[in-house]
Scaffold this motif. Sequence first.
Motif, PDB file in Angstrom:
ATOM      1  N   LEU A  75       0.825  -1.203   0.000  1.00 52.69           N
ATOM      2  CA  LEU A  75       0.000   0.000   0.000  1.00 52.69           C
ATOM      3  C   LEU A  75       0.864   1.261   0.000  1.00 52.69           C
ATOM      4  O   LEU A  75       0.513   2.268  -0.624  1.00 52.69           O
ATOM      5  CB  LEU A  75      -0.937  -0.006   1.206  1.00 52.69           C
ATOM      6  CG  LEU A  75      -1.996  -1.118   1.210  1.00 52.69           C
ATOM      7  CD1 LEU A  75      -2.817  -1.069   2.501  1.00 52.69           C
ATOM      8  CD2 LEU A  75      -2.907  -1.003   0.000  1.00 52.69           C
ATOM      9  N   ALA A  76       2.005   1.202   0.689  1.00 53.33           N
ATOM     10  CA  ALA A  76       2.916   2.345   0.700  1.00 53.33           C
ATOM     11  C   ALA A  76       3.481   2.604  -0.693  1.00 53.33           C
ATOM     12  O   ALA A  76       3.659   3.758  -1.097  1.00 53.33           O
ATOM     13  CB  ALA A  76       4.047   2.106   1.699  1.00 53.33           C
ATOM     14  N   GLY A  77       3.784   1.526  -1.430  1.00 49.59           N
ATOM     15  CA  GLY A  77       4.279   1.691  -2.798  1.00 49.59           C
ATOM     16  C   GLY A  77       3.259   2.359  -3.695  1.00 49.59           C
ATOM     17  O   GLY A  77       3.587   3.267  -4.471  1.00 49.59           O
ATOM     18  N   PHE A  78       2.013   1.927  -3.600  1.00 48.64           N
ATOM     19  CA  PHE A  78       0.943   2.568  -4.363  1.00 48.64           C
ATOM     20  C   PHE A  78       0.799   4.030  -3.964  1.00 48.64           C
ATOM     21  O   PHE A  78       0.683   4.919  -4.819  1.00 48.64           O
ATOM     22  CB  PHE A  78      -0.390   1.839  -4.128  1.00 48.64           C
ATOM     23  CG  PHE A  78      -0.649   0.717  -5.079  1.00 48.64           C
ATOM     24  CD1 PHE A  78      -1.271   0.954  -6.304  1.00 48.64           C
ATOM     25  CD2 PHE A  78      -0.291  -0.577  -4.767  1.00 48.64           C
ATOM     26  CE1 PHE A  78      -1.517  -0.080  -7.178  1.00 48.64           C
ATOM     27  CE2 PHE A  78      -0.531  -1.625  -5.635  1.00 48.64           C
ATOM     28  CZ  PHE A  78      -1.154  -1.374  -6.858  1.00 48.64           C
ATOM     29  N   ALA A  79       0.792   4.284  -2.643  1.00 44.14           N
ATOM     30  CA  ALA A  79       0.600   5.648  -2.153  1.00 44.14           C
ATOM     31  C   ALA A  79       1.724   6.567  -2.595  1.00 44.14           C
ATOM     32  O   ALA A  79       1.498   7.735  -2.950  1.00 44.14           O
ATOM     33  CB  ALA A  79       0.490   5.639  -0.626  1.00 44.14           C
ATOM     34  N   LEU A  81       3.657   6.377  -5.338  1.00 40.28           N
ATOM     35  CA  LEU A  81       3.507   6.733  -6.756  1.00 40.28           C
ATOM     36  C   LEU A  81       2.310   7.640  -6.973  1.00 40.28           C
ATOM     37  O   LEU A  81       2.345   8.554  -7.812  1.00 40.28           O
ATOM     38  CB  LEU A  81       3.375   5.470  -7.605  1.00 40.28           C
ATOM     39  CG  LEU A  81       4.653   4.927  -8.238  1.00 40.28           C
ATOM     40  CD1 LEU A  81       5.174   5.857  -9.308  1.00 40.28           C
ATOM     41  CD2 LEU A  81       5.738   4.703  -7.193  1.00 40.28           C
ATOM     42  N   LEU A  82       1.239   7.423  -6.220  1.00 30.82           N
ATOM     43  CA  LEU A  82       0.067   8.284  -6.337  1.00 30.82           C
ATOM     44  C   LEU A  82       0.407   9.709  -5.918  1.00 30.82           C
ATOM     45  O   LEU A  82      -0.001  10.684  -6.562  1.00 30.82           O
ATOM     46  CB  LEU A  82      -1.068   7.738  -5.468  1.00 30.82           C
ATOM     47  CG  LEU A  82      -2.396   8.492  -5.528  1.00 30.82           C
ATOM     48  CD1 LEU A  82      -2.983   8.433  -6.933  1.00 30.82           C
ATOM     49  CD2 LEU A  82      -3.386   7.902  -4.524  1.00 30.82           C
ATOM     50  N   ILE A 116       9.934   9.766 -13.716  1.00 28.60           N
ATOM     51  CA  ILE A 116       9.397   9.558 -12.373  1.00 28.60           C
ATOM     52  C   ILE A 116       9.154   8.080 -12.109  1.00 28.60           C
ATOM     53  O   ILE A 116       9.520   7.532 -11.069  1.00 28.60           O
ATOM     54  CB  ILE A 116       8.082  10.354 -12.192  1.00 28.60           C
ATOM     55  CG1 ILE A 116       8.378  11.858 -12.120  1.00 28.60           C
ATOM     56  CG2 ILE A 116       7.333   9.904 -10.937  1.00 28.60           C
ATOM     57  CD1 ILE A 116       7.136  12.708 -12.211  1.00 28.60           C
ATOM     58  N   HIS A 117       8.555   7.414 -13.075  1.00 29.58           N
ATOM     59  CA  HIS A 117       8.179   6.013 -12.865  1.00 29.58           C
ATOM     60  C   HIS A 117       9.357   5.067 -13.071  1.00 29.58           C
ATOM     61  O   HIS A 117       9.290   3.910 -12.641  1.00 29.58           O
ATOM     62  CB  HIS A 117       7.015   5.647 -13.787  1.00 29.58           C
ATOM     63  CG  HIS A 117       5.758   6.383 -13.456  1.00 29.58           C
ATOM     64  ND1 HIS A 117       4.872   6.818 -14.415  1.00 29.58           N
ATOM     65  CD2 HIS A 117       5.236   6.781 -12.280  1.00 29.58           C
ATOM     66  CE1 HIS A 117       3.870   7.443 -13.837  1.00 29.58           C
ATOM     67  NE2 HIS A 117       4.070   7.436 -12.541  1.00 29.58           N
ATOM     68  N   ALA A 210       8.314  -2.097  -3.446  1.00 26.68           N
ATOM     69  CA  ALA A 210       8.709  -2.127  -4.850  1.00 26.68           C
ATOM     70  C   ALA A 210       7.607  -2.746  -5.709  1.00 26.68           C
ATOM     71  O   ALA A 210       7.329  -2.279  -6.820  1.00 26.68           O
ATOM     72  CB  ALA A 210      10.009  -2.901  -5.011  1.00 26.68           C
ATOM     73  N   ALA A 211       6.976  -3.803  -5.188  1.00 26.10           N
ATOM     74  CA  ALA A 211       5.876  -4.430  -5.924  1.00 26.10           C
ATOM     75  C   ALA A 211       4.717  -3.461  -6.097  1.00 26.10           C
ATOM     76  O   ALA A 211       4.119  -3.369  -7.183  1.00 26.10           O
ATOM     77  CB  ALA A 211       5.407  -5.688  -5.188  1.00 26.10           C
ATOM     78  N   GLY A 212       4.387  -2.725  -5.045  1.00 19.94           N
ATOM     79  CA  GLY A 212       3.300  -1.757  -5.138  1.00 19.94           C
ATOM     80  C   GLY A 212       3.584  -0.672  -6.151  1.00 19.94           C
ATOM     81  O   GLY A 212       2.700  -0.281  -6.925  1.00 19.94           O
ATOM     82  N   ALA A 213       4.823  -0.188  -6.166  1.00 16.80           N
ATOM     83  CA  ALA A 213       5.188   0.850  -7.141  1.00 16.80           C
ATOM     84  C   ALA A 213       5.083   0.327  -8.568  1.00 16.80           C
ATOM     85  O   ALA A 213       4.584   1.011  -9.467  1.00 16.80           O
ATOM     86  CB  ALA A 213       6.609   1.335  -6.856  1.00 16.80           C
ATOM     87  N   MET A 214       5.541  -0.913  -8.793  1.00 15.36           N
ATOM     88  CA  MET A 214       5.479  -1.485 -10.133  1.00 15.36           C
ATOM     89  C   MET A 214       4.035  -1.740 -10.559  1.00 15.36           C
ATOM     90  O   MET A 214       3.648  -1.474 -11.706  1.00 15.36           O
ATOM     91  CB  MET A 214       6.277  -2.787 -10.178  1.00 15.36           C
ATOM     92  CG  MET A 214       7.777  -2.574 -10.192  1.00 15.36           C
ATOM     93  SD  MET A 214       8.694  -4.132 -10.181  1.00 15.36           S
ATOM     94  CE  MET A 214       7.992  -4.968 -11.578  1.00 15.36           C
ATOM     95  N   LEU A 215       3.216  -2.251  -9.647  1.00 11.80           N
ATOM     96  CA  LEU A 215       1.824  -2.515  -9.982  1.00 11.80           C
ATOM     97  C   LEU A 215       1.076  -1.224 -10.266  1.00 11.80           C
ATOM     98  O   LEU A 215       0.174  -1.193 -11.119  1.00 11.80           O
ATOM     99  CB  LEU A 215       1.152  -3.286  -8.840  1.00 11.80           C
ATOM    100  CG  LEU A 215       1.625  -4.735  -8.661  1.00 11.80           C
ATOM    101  CD1 LEU A 215       1.017  -5.344  -7.404  1.00 11.80           C
ATOM    102  CD2 LEU A 215       1.267  -5.570  -9.882  1.00 11.80           C
ATOM    103  N   TYR A 216       1.439  -0.162  -9.567  1.00 10.58           N
ATOM    104  CA  TYR A 216       0.823   1.132  -9.848  1.00 10.58           C
ATOM    105  C   TYR A 216       1.115   1.571 -11.284  1.00 10.58           C
ATOM    106  O   TYR A 216       0.220   2.037 -11.998  1.00 10.58           O
ATOM    107  CB  TYR A 216       1.335   2.202  -8.878  1.00 10.58           C
ATOM    108  CG  TYR A 216       0.724   3.567  -9.112  1.00 10.58           C
ATOM    109  CD1 TYR A 216      -0.412   3.958  -8.423  1.00 10.58           C
ATOM    110  CD2 TYR A 216       1.273   4.459 -10.030  1.00 10.58           C
ATOM    111  CE1 TYR A 216      -0.989   5.202  -8.639  1.00 10.58           C
ATOM    112  CE2 TYR A 216       0.706   5.687 -10.263  1.00 10.58           C
ATOM    113  CZ  TYR A 216      -0.418   6.060  -9.564  1.00 10.58           C
ATOM    114  OH  TYR A 216      -0.988   7.290  -9.802  1.00 10.58           O
TER     115      TYR A 216
END
Length: 254
Positions: A75-79, A81-82, A116-117, A210-216
Motif C-alpha cells: 500500500l505504501a508503494g501505491f501511495a 507513486l500516487l 518519475i516512474h 517495490a511491488a506496489g510501485a510497479m503494480l501502480y
Amino acid sequence: MSPVFTALMIPFLGTALGSAFVFFMKLDMPELVQKVLLGFASGVMVAASVWSLIIPALEMGEGASAVVPPTVGLLAGFAFLLLIDYITPHIHPGGEAEGPQSRLSRTTKLALAVTIHNFPEGMAVGVAIAGALTADFNMAGALALSLGIAIQNVPEGAIISMPLRAEGNSRWKAFGIGALSGVVEPIGGALVLLLATSVLGIMPYMLAFAAGAMLYVVVEELVPEYSQGRHSNIGTIGFALGFALMMVLDVVLG
C-alpha cells in the motif's frame, strides 16, 4: 561482467534501445507493436511483483503476522507513486496532463512522467538484488525482473524520443533525452544496494513497496495505454504471454 551490474543496467538499456528507434523510424512506433510490447511487459511486471517480490516478502515472516509487512509495503508503494503523480506536473502517454499546472511543454511532461516512474522500477531491481545478496534469494529472479522492466522501457524510450524528433530536434538530441530518462533506474537500484546491509530487517516492507510501485505503473500507465483503441486484444494476449513466461522463469530458476 557481474550479475549485479548486469541487472542494474538492463532496464536502462531497454530505455536506450527504445530511444534509438528515432534513428530508424520516421513515424511513431507502429500501434500494434507498441500494444504487444506494453501488454507483454505488463504481464511480466505483474508476475514479477507476485513471485519475485510479494511471495518472498510473505515467506520472510512467520504465522498470521507475516502478512502485515507485505500489506503495509504494498500500500505504501501505491501511495508513494500516487503522491508523485499528484504533486508533479506530467502527462501520461496518450493521456491528459496531470499534476499542478505549469508551463512545461507536452513532451517535457511526458519525459518527466517516464523518468518519475523509472526510479521506483530501478528500486525494485535493487531490492531484488539486495534480497539475493543478503536474504538467500535467487539472483536469476532479479535478472528476470530486470529484463521484464527493460521490455516495458522500450516503448517508453520511443514515446519520448520520437515526439522530440517530430518537434525539430536532431536525432541525437532526441535519443539523448530519451535515454537519459532511464538513467534514474540504475541510480535507484544502486541506492538501495548501498543501504542493503542496514535494511535487512525491513526487507519484507521494501520488497512489497517495490511491488506496489510497479503494480501502480502497470495499472495507471500500461493497461490503459494498450487497452484503448484498436488492437486492444493483442495487448491482452501479450499480457497473458508475459505473465506466463515470468511465472515459469521464477518457478524454474528460483
